[in-house]
Design an enzyme around this catalytic site. Structure first.
Site, PDB file in Angstrom:
ATOM      1  N   ASN A  91      64.631  72.113  81.303  1.00 47.79           N
ATOM      2  CA  ASN A  91      65.632  73.216  81.132  1.00 47.79           C
ATOM      3  C   ASN A  91      66.208  74.035  82.156  1.00 47.79           C
ATOM      4  O   ASN A  91      67.172  74.679  82.405  1.00 47.79           O
ATOM      5  CB  ASN A  91      64.758  74.335  80.015  1.00 47.79           C
ATOM      6  CG  ASN A  91      65.399  75.554  80.025  1.00 47.79           C
ATOM      7  OD1 ASN A  91      66.622  75.746  79.262  1.00 47.79           O
ATOM      8  ND2 ASN A  91      65.010  76.583  80.935  1.00 47.79           N
ATOM      9  N   TYR A 157      79.612  72.357  88.880  1.00 52.94           N
ATOM     10  CA  TYR A 157      78.504  72.704  87.905  1.00 52.94           C
ATOM     11  C   TYR A 157      78.833  71.682  86.824  1.00 52.94           C
ATOM     12  O   TYR A 157      77.893  71.143  86.208  1.00 52.94           O
ATOM     13  CB  TYR A 157      78.735  74.025  87.472  1.00 52.94           C
ATOM     14  CG  TYR A 157      78.050  74.237  86.231  1.00 52.94           C
ATOM     15  CD1 TYR A 157      76.488  74.504  86.189  1.00 52.94           C
ATOM     16  CD2 TYR A 157      78.582  74.563  84.767  1.00 52.94           C
ATOM     17  CE1 TYR A 157      75.785  74.522  85.099  1.00 52.94           C
ATOM     18  CE2 TYR A 157      77.885  74.680  83.844  1.00 52.94           C
ATOM     19  CZ  TYR A 157      76.271  74.638  83.970  1.00 52.94           C
ATOM     20  OH  TYR A 157      75.581  74.928  82.774  1.00 52.94           O
TER      21      TYR A 157
END
Length: 257
Positions: A91, A157
């Protein structure tokens, strides 16, 4: 439904947001948790809260996933009772800035690439061999809609999350013939610290991202992760894309005034 009772679940980026929400839902189902994050005090507070509510077994690791040697040391030095990891939830991840590529910050790029791609790879490389040896396990990678659709200013990103998508697909192929499952959970807008981190602590700017919109919550994403992990052993949910109803793509968002 597959039970996670007494299974060992390793969660990175567990001190807040989606990681903390995953910790809560798995604690409630009786899993044992290895929670890893950089912010030690936040981790301890989360563990205290979970212990009070669920009396679950928790092992904490102060860990920066970008540090390859630290990851190797953390996994190899786990106490024997915690060494047989059943579920890995990769995560830990972040976004930095919304600059055009030709105006981007090298430091921001390094942080995103080192966390979102290399950190995920380090954990996977050190944990999956044990899963193969024990003939059981599940890897859940938290991706993003940004790995499927780019958007202005998202360049690097989006590139890192596209890499997570490809790595997840490649890992699934490499594990064919084993019972180990691989899932990528790819959310759209989730109201966590994500935008605050992206804008380097500018909370006012971060707040505007969600204005007029009902975004996903960290609990919404954790619920999907839990669903994927608890399917019957022969079922692999390869990928889930989830977005709030107010979002149709990375750039199409319905904002109510």
């Amino acid at each position: 439904m597959l039970s996670v009772q007494d299974q060992i679940v390793f969660i990175t980026g567990a001190s807040s947001g989606i990681g903390a929400a995953c910790a809560k839902i798995f604690a409630g189902a009786g899993a044992k948790l290895i929670l890893a994050a950089r912010r030690w005090e936040r981790l301890q507070n989360l563990a205290d809260s979970l212990n009070k509510e669920f009396a679950t077994d928790i092992h904490l690791l102060q860990l920066d996933v970008r540090d390859a040697k630290a990851v190797e040391s953390a996994i190899s030095n786990l106490p024997s009772a915690w060494a047989n990891i059943d579920i890995l939830i990769n995560n830990a991840g972040l976004s930095r800035g919304l600059d055009k590529l030709h105006q981007g910050s090298f430091q921001d790029w390094e942080e995103m690439i080192d966390t979102n791609i290399k950190g995920l790879l380090y954990l996977t490389r050190h944990i999956v061999p044990g899963m193969v040896e024990r003939d059981r396990g599940h890897v859940v990678n938290i991706g993003s809609i940004a790995g499927h659709q780019t958007y202005p200013g998202g360049n690097v990103y989006c590139g890192t999350k596209a890499a997570v998508k490809a790595i997840s697909e490649g890992l699934k192929q490499d594990l064919l013939g084993t019972p180990i499952r691989v899932t990528s959970v790819d959310p759209g807008m989730v109201e966590t610290e994500f935008s605050e981190v992206r804008f380097h602590g500018d909370t006012q700017r971060a707040t505007t991202v969600y204005q007029g919109v009902t975004p996903l919550t960290a609990d919404d994403v954790a619920d999907v992760v839990f669903f994927c992990v608890t399917r019957p052993a022969h079922v692999n949910i390869n990928q889930v894309i989830l977005m709030p109803v107010d979002q149709a793509s990375t750039t199409l968002v319905n904002r109510r005034s």
